[in-house]
Design a protein around this motif. Structure first.
Motif, PDB file in Angstrom:
ATOM      1  N   ASN A 129       0.835  -1.212   0.000  1.00  0.00           N
ATOM      2  CA  ASN A 129       0.000   0.000   0.000  1.00  0.00           C
ATOM      3  C   ASN A 129       0.867   1.259   0.000  1.00  0.00           C
ATOM      4  OD1 ASN A 129      -2.424   1.390  -0.061  1.00  0.00           O
ATOM      5  ND2 ASN A 129      -2.571   1.504   2.171  1.00  0.00           N
ATOM      6  N   GLN A 130       1.802   1.295  -0.929  1.00  0.00           N
ATOM      7  CA  GLN A 130       2.809   2.356  -0.964  1.00  0.00           C
ATOM      8  C   GLN A 130       2.835   3.004  -2.354  1.00  0.00           C
ATOM      9  OE1 GLN A 130       6.715   0.983   0.193  1.00  0.00           O
ATOM     10  NE2 GLN A 130       7.744   2.630  -0.893  1.00  0.00           N
ATOM     11  N   PHE A 131       2.773   4.337  -2.371  1.00  0.00           N
ATOM     12  CA  PHE A 131       2.846   5.055  -3.644  1.00  0.00           C
ATOM     13  C   PHE A 131       4.283   4.981  -4.182  1.00  0.00           C
ATOM     14  CE2 PHE A 131      -1.131   6.918  -2.266  1.00  0.00           C
ATOM     15  CZ  PHE A 131      -1.818   7.058  -3.457  1.00  0.00           C
ATOM     16  N   ILE A 132       4.397   4.777  -5.489  1.00  0.00           N
ATOM     17  CA  ILE A 132       5.694   4.699  -6.156  1.00  0.00           C
ATOM     18  C   ILE A 132       5.767   5.807  -7.200  1.00  0.00           C
ATOM     19  CG2 ILE A 132       7.232   3.264  -7.546  1.00  0.00           C
ATOM     20  CD1 ILE A 132       6.795   2.219  -4.715  1.00  0.00           C
ATOM     21  N   LYS A 133       6.879   6.513  -7.237  1.00  0.00           N
ATOM     22  CA  LYS A 133       7.045   7.566  -8.236  1.00  0.00           C
ATOM     23  C   LYS A 133       7.055   6.969  -9.641  1.00  0.00           C
ATOM     24  CE  LYS A 133       9.541  10.991  -5.473  1.00  0.00           C
ATOM     25  NZ  LYS A 133      10.775  11.805  -5.370  1.00  0.00           N
ATOM     26  N   SER A 134       6.426   7.667 -10.546  1.00  0.00           N
ATOM     27  CA  SER A 134       6.388   7.208 -11.938  1.00  0.00           C
ATOM     28  C   SER A 134       6.269   8.424 -12.846  1.00  0.00           C
ATOM     29  CB  SER A 134       5.209   6.261 -12.170  1.00  0.00           C
ATOM     30  OG  SER A 134       3.988   6.891 -11.846  1.00  0.00           O
ATOM     31  N   HIS A 135       6.610   8.235 -14.092  1.00  0.00           N
ATOM     32  CA  HIS A 135       6.474   9.321 -15.055  1.00  0.00           C
ATOM     33  C   HIS A 135       6.068   8.749 -16.414  1.00  0.00           C
ATOM     34  CE1 HIS A 135      10.742   8.073 -15.385  1.00  0.00           C
ATOM     35  NE2 HIS A 135      10.612   8.359 -16.669  1.00  0.00           N
ATOM     36  N   ILE A 136       5.569   9.652 -17.272  1.00  0.00           N
ATOM     37  CA  ILE A 136       5.053   9.256 -18.578  1.00  0.00           C
ATOM     38  C   ILE A 136       6.040   9.705 -19.652  1.00  0.00           C
ATOM     39  CG2 ILE A 136       3.057   9.352 -20.125  1.00  0.00           C
ATOM     40  CD1 ILE A 136       1.461  10.499 -17.744  1.00  0.00           C
ATOM     41  N   VAL A 137       6.261   8.821 -20.608  1.00  0.00           N
ATOM     42  CA  VAL A 137       7.127   9.149 -21.735  1.00  0.00           C
ATOM     43  C   VAL A 137       6.404   8.784 -23.022  1.00  0.00           C
ATOM     44  CG1 VAL A 137       9.276   8.546 -22.936  1.00  0.00           C
ATOM     45  CG2 VAL A 137       9.289   8.862 -20.464  1.00  0.00           C
ATOM     46  N   LEU A 138       6.452   9.671 -23.989  1.00  0.00           N
ATOM     47  CA  LEU A 138       5.938   9.351 -25.320  1.00  0.00           C
ATOM     48  C   LEU A 138       6.893   8.345 -25.951  1.00  0.00           C
ATOM     49  CD1 LEU A 138       3.982   9.937 -27.650  1.00  0.00           C
ATOM     50  CD2 LEU A 138       5.560  11.694 -28.386  1.00  0.00           C
ATOM     51  N   TYR A 139       6.392   7.130 -26.172  1.00  0.00           N
ATOM     52  CA  TYR A 139       7.284   6.052 -26.586  1.00  0.00           C
ATOM     53  C   TYR A 139       7.266   5.820 -28.093  1.00  0.00           C
ATOM     54  CZ  TYR A 139       9.762   1.593 -26.400  1.00  0.00           C
ATOM     55  OH  TYR A 139      10.677   0.597 -26.583  1.00  0.00           O
ATOM     56  N   ALA A 140       6.093   5.897 -28.702  1.00  0.00           N
ATOM     57  CA  ALA A 140       6.005   5.612 -30.142  1.00  0.00           C
ATOM     58  C   ALA A 140       4.770   6.288 -30.713  1.00  0.00           C
ATOM     59  CB  ALA A 140       5.942   4.106 -30.392  1.00  0.00           C
ATOM     60  N   GLU A 141       4.821   6.507 -32.032  1.00  0.00           N
ATOM     61  CA  GLU A 141       3.694   7.100 -32.742  1.00  0.00           C
ATOM     62  C   GLU A 141       3.564   6.421 -34.096  1.00  0.00           C
ATOM     63  OE1 GLU A 141       1.967  11.453 -34.079  1.00  0.00           O
ATOM     64  OE2 GLU A 141       4.143  11.117 -34.032  1.00  0.00           O
ATOM     65  N   SER A 142       2.350   6.000 -34.408  1.00  0.00           N
ATOM     66  CA  SER A 142       2.064   5.450 -35.735  1.00  0.00           C
ATOM     67  C   SER A 142       1.058   6.364 -36.409  1.00  0.00           C
ATOM     68  CB  SER A 142       1.522   4.025 -35.612  1.00  0.00           C
ATOM     69  OG  SER A 142       0.244   4.032 -34.986  1.00  0.00           O
ATOM     70  N   SER A 143       0.565   5.951 -37.536  1.00  0.00           N
ATOM     71  CA  SER A 143      -0.390   6.797 -38.261  1.00  0.00           C
ATOM     72  C   SER A 143      -1.707   6.944 -37.507  1.00  0.00           C
ATOM     73  CB  SER A 143      -0.653   6.219 -39.651  1.00  0.00           C
ATOM     74  OG  SER A 143      -1.167   4.893 -39.533  1.00  0.00           O
ATOM     75  N   SER A 144      -2.044   5.970 -36.635  1.00  0.00           N
ATOM     76  CA  SER A 144      -3.344   5.990 -35.960  1.00  0.00           C
ATOM     77  C   SER A 144      -3.255   6.053 -34.444  1.00  0.00           C
ATOM     78  CB  SER A 144      -4.152   4.740 -36.345  1.00  0.00           C
ATOM     79  OG  SER A 144      -4.339   4.659 -37.740  1.00  0.00           O
ATOM     80  N   TYR A 145      -2.107   5.684 -33.867  1.00  0.00           N
ATOM     81  CA  TYR A 145      -2.010   5.548 -32.420  1.00  0.00           C
ATOM     82  C   TYR A 145      -0.793   6.283 -31.867  1.00  0.00           C
ATOM     83  CZ  TYR A 145      -5.255   1.672 -33.243  1.00  0.00           C
ATOM     84  OH  TYR A 145      -6.325   0.917 -33.628  1.00  0.00           O
ATOM     85  N   ILE A 146      -0.892   6.590 -30.559  1.00  0.00           N
ATOM     86  CA  ILE A 146       0.244   7.098 -29.799  1.00  0.00           C
ATOM     87  C   ILE A 146       0.425   6.183 -28.595  1.00  0.00           C
ATOM     88  CG2 ILE A 146       0.980   8.938 -28.228  1.00  0.00           C
ATOM     89  CD1 ILE A 146       0.004  10.930 -30.265  1.00  0.00           C
ATOM     90  N   ALA A 147       1.655   5.708 -28.395  1.00  0.00           N
ATOM     91  CA  ALA A 147       1.959   4.804 -27.290  1.00  0.00           C
ATOM     92  C   ALA A 147       2.664   5.575 -26.184  1.00  0.00           C
ATOM     93  CB  ALA A 147       2.836   3.646 -27.767  1.00  0.00           C
ATOM     94  N   LEU A 148       2.131   5.455 -24.973  1.00  0.00           N
ATOM     95  CA  LEU A 148       2.720   6.096 -23.806  1.00  0.00           C
ATOM     96  C   LEU A 148       3.345   5.033 -22.915  1.00  0.00           C
ATOM     97  CD1 LEU A 148      -0.154   8.567 -22.860  1.00  0.00           C
ATOM     98  CD2 LEU A 148       1.814   8.982 -24.342  1.00  0.00           C
ATOM     99  N   ALA A 149       4.567   5.282 -22.463  1.00  0.00           N
ATOM    100  CA  ALA A 149       5.230   4.387 -21.518  1.00  0.00           C
ATOM    101  C   ALA A 149       5.132   4.992 -20.123  1.00  0.00           C
ATOM    102  CB  ALA A 149       6.687   4.183 -21.912  1.00  0.00           C
ATOM    103  N   ILE A 150       4.590   4.219 -19.186  1.00  0.00           N
ATOM    104  CA  ILE A 150       4.574   4.630 -17.781  1.00  0.00           C
ATOM    105  C   ILE A 150       5.728   3.904 -17.101  1.00  0.00           C
ATOM    106  CG2 ILE A 150       3.289   4.726 -15.629  1.00  0.00           C
ATOM    107  CD1 ILE A 150       1.447   4.293 -18.895  1.00  0.00           C
ATOM    108  N   ILE A 151       6.728   4.664 -16.674  1.00  0.00           N
ATOM    109  CA  ILE A 151       7.965   4.102 -16.135  1.00  0.00           C
ATOM    110  C   ILE A 151       8.000   4.326 -14.630  1.00  0.00           C
ATOM    111  CG2 ILE A 151      10.481   4.127 -16.278  1.00  0.00           C
ATOM    112  CD1 ILE A 151      10.217   5.308 -19.074  1.00  0.00           C
ATOM    113  N   LEU A 152       8.145   3.249 -13.877  1.00  0.00           N
ATOM    114  CA  LEU A 152       8.211   3.310 -12.420  1.00  0.00           C
ATOM    115  C   LEU A 152       9.656   3.499 -11.969  1.00  0.00           C
ATOM    116  CD1 LEU A 152       5.456   1.929 -13.053  1.00  0.00           C
ATOM    117  CD2 LEU A 152       5.734   0.650 -10.930  1.00  0.00           C
TER     118      LEU A 152
END
Length: 657
Positions: A124-147
């Motif tokens: 039950n412990q909060f862990i720091k994390s951040h979001i990184v734009l990982y990849a982009e295609s013609s239709s989608y954007i992939a976000l990486a959530i890194i702990l």
């Protein structure tokens, strides 16, 4: 072919390859910059370029238990709160610290205030994390959530992406009601096998769902006000899937009677003023507009209207001390105690009723003023004050433009743990002299654009009372009082000398002027009273209601009474202009009367045009309100001049012999 020529050809080929490589590198760099620029623009700088932690993703053949939940809450302002949560348990020796979540571009570019939270459920412990734009295609954007730590075997984590969505609710008229629709992808798109996926949606306040129209029916259920879809054993998402092939939900609801049109906040302002004695007063200003299937030209013919707005104030406020106003005066305020629960238990929510119902396409401005008193909003420790306050009014809507103003006699320190005040569109601090230059205020303005409720976190203001401020104010007030007393004494002596200088022959002339001045003031008061009656009747019967021909006839009759009274006033004005102290005031009155006649003539011309069908209702109301404001300014100016004439009557024309 000679050896020299062969070497030349090889050199040229190498240069060509290098040129192509540099060109490709520039293209990739430009694409990277473009993607990050779009992220910055549409996700409000939620992304992180933190490259100190390399992402390690789980593989498709790794033993995992993955459950996803997409939670959607819709506000009465058609703002959607999105919470995409992935609960993942690692049953494998291979460790990882990141997951990928995909969004269709059409959805991603509507996200506001995108942010991530991560919890190690086992502890039950909060862990720091951040979001990184990982990849982009013609239709989608992939976000990486890194702990900030790896997920080891037999550990369970909950990873959430939170954001708001604006502009995803559509609505249309159906029979005698309005139906609202939300169409969105049902499942969270992750490249892992999902054991169970749940999508759940809550409707806004004062609404009811139409579950018979909702799709798909597979896994569909209703629990109280909540609607949900449950699916199991979803295959890993592959970005080659067409957006049109994704499973989408259609969520439908309608508003309860009386139907309140959804509102949009065009502009909001919170003005926090701290006075010399430590009192804190807040004024919230909102400029809003209503949405409807079509725009209407009259309140009477419009099916859909909005009569009020609900918002939370800056603290726990006594209802009797709350004052709401628009451009024409006070508005009705009622406390909404049912909303003062949970995290909002220390805040007062009020419903402000509009002067006239708001129809589609109209905009309206209101302000709410109130003092901040007592804990928990404000705390005092000796001469130091601590103020905990949200920077914006509490309202479940996106705000196009927001302005925070902090106006204080004392130096104010701001503690902003949520970085709410970071990166404003505009910021300015200036020093303002108060009334009669008694005290000086420091005013700081912060302006932001495209913000929403999730950004409205409490900030902490602190300031200390400075005894020199009050001492300086006391000295200045004493100086003003000394000058005022000296001026009164000097004026009394001058008037006394003038009275003594009046000869026996001049006394009857002053008595006549005095009598004419008394009659002029009395008749002018009646003149203004008739004018007030005309304005009141015009406001109630021509603006608040749809005017008919008899309203114009009634107003014309009062206008005739006004003309008769004006001729009497004119006769007396000519008689009292013999006094050189009175003549300039009478000329100023005549000038204001002329301006008032022109404005009044425009009002009646517009009314007659509207009754003949030559002017739309909205245009008539707008022009009438502008004209009324000008009339009220002129009336106030004439009342001030009338007060000056009363002073002359009391001081100069006290009982003469």
């Amino acid at each position: 072919m000679s050896m020299k020529r062969m070497r030349t050809i090889k050199v040229l080929l190498i240069l060509a390859i290098l040129a192509m490589s540099v060109s490709q590198l520039n293209l990739l760099t430009a694409n990277y910059r473009r993607v990050h620029a779009s992220v910055s623009q549409y996700a409000h700088n939620a992304m992180s370029d933190n490259a100190t932690i390399a992402p390690i993703f789980p593989s498709n053949n790794q033993k995992l238990i993955v459950n996803t939940t997409r939670s959607i809450k819709i506000s009465e302002f058609s703002l959607v709160s999105l919470n995409d949560t992935v609960v993942i348990r690692n049953l494998d020796k291979r460790k990882f610290n990141s997951i990928l979540i995909y969004y269709e571009k059409s959805l991603f570019y509507k996200l506001i205030n995108l942010r991530a939270t991560s919890v190690w459920l086992d502890k039950n412990q909060f862990i720091k994390s951040h979001i990184v734009l990982y990849a982009e295609s013609s239709s989608y954007i992939a976000l990486a959530i890194i702990l900030n730590r790896v997920i080891s075997k037999d550990e369970t984590y909950k990873i959430s992406l939170l954001a708001e969505l604006d502009g995803v609710i559509s609505f249309m008229e159906y029979e005698d009601t309005l139906r609202f629709y939300l169409n969105i992808t049902r499942d969270i798109l992750i490249p892992l096998h999902v054991n169970q996926s749940i999508t759940q949606v809550w409707p806004p306040l004062y609404s009811e769902i139409i579950d018979t129209l909702m799709t798909p029916k597979e896994g569909f259920g209703v629990q109280g006000k909540k609607v949900f879809w449950k699916t199991k054993d979803l295959a890993p998402f592959n970005e080659t899937v067409k957006v049109s092939d994704l499973v989408r939900i259609s969520y439908v609801y309608r508003l309860k009677d009386p139907i309140q049109l959804p509102l949009r906040v065009l502009y909001a302002e919170r003005d926090i003023k701290i006075t010399a004695n430590g009192d804190v007063k807040v004024t919230d200003t909102l400029r809003i507009t209503a949405f409807a299937p079509e725009k209407f030209t009259s309140i009477e013919n419009s099916k859909w209207k909005t009569e009020s707005i609900v918002l939370g104030l800056a603290g726990k406020i006594d209802e009797e001390k709350i004052v709401a106003r628009d451009n024409f005066g006070s508005l009705k305020v009622v406390e909404e105690k049912t909303l003062e629960q949970g995290k909002f238990e220390n805040y007062t929510f009020v419903r402000v009723s509009f002067r006239n119902p708001l129809i589609g396409g109209e905009s309206y401005e209101i302000s709410i003023s109130y003092p901040i008193e007592g804990e928990p909003s404000i705390r005092r420790d000796n001469d130091k004050f601590y103020l905990n306050i949200p920077p914006m009014p509490i309202i479940n809507a996106s705000i196009n433009v927001f302005k925070l103003v902090i106006n204080s006699v004392y130096k104010v320190s701001i503690e902003d743990n949520g970085n709410i005040l970071q990166n404003p569109s505009y910021m300015k601090t200036r020093y303002i002299k108060g009334a009669f230059l008694i005290v000086s205020y420091e005013e700081s303005d912060y302006v932001y654009s495209d913000i929403c409720t999730s950004m409205n976190r409490v900030i902490k203001l602190s300031f200390s009372l400075d005894p020199f401020v009050l001492f300086n104010a006391f000295i200045i007030i004493f100086e003003y009082l000394f000058i005022l007393i000296a001026a009164i004494v000097l004026t009394a002596r001058i008037i006394g000398k003038r009275k003594l200088a009046i000869t026996f022959e001049e006394a009857p002339k002053y008595r006549v002027l005095r009598e004419n001045l008394i009659k002029f003031i009395a008749n002018y008061e009646e003149y203004l009273s008739i004018e007030d009656e005309i304005i009141t009747e015009f406001q109630e019967k021509a603006i608040n209601k749809r005017p008919v021909a008899r309203v114009a006839q009634s107003l014309a009759a009062k206008l005739e009474d006004l003309r008769k009274k004006k001729s009497i006033v004119y006769d007396y004005s000519e008689k009292i202009k013999e006094d050189p102290d009175i003549a300039p005031l009478i000329d100023k009155l005549a000038e204001l009367d002329t301006k008032t006649d022109l404005v009044r003539r425009k009002i009646f011309d517009d009314l007659n045009r509207f009754l003949r069908g030559g002017m739309k209702r909205t245009e008539f109301v707008r022009e009438a309100n502008l004209s009324l404001r000008e009339l009220l300014r002129n009336i106030n100016g004439r009342k001030r001049i009338l007060n000056s004439l009363r002073e002359i009557l009391i001081i100069k024309y006290s009982k003469t012999a």
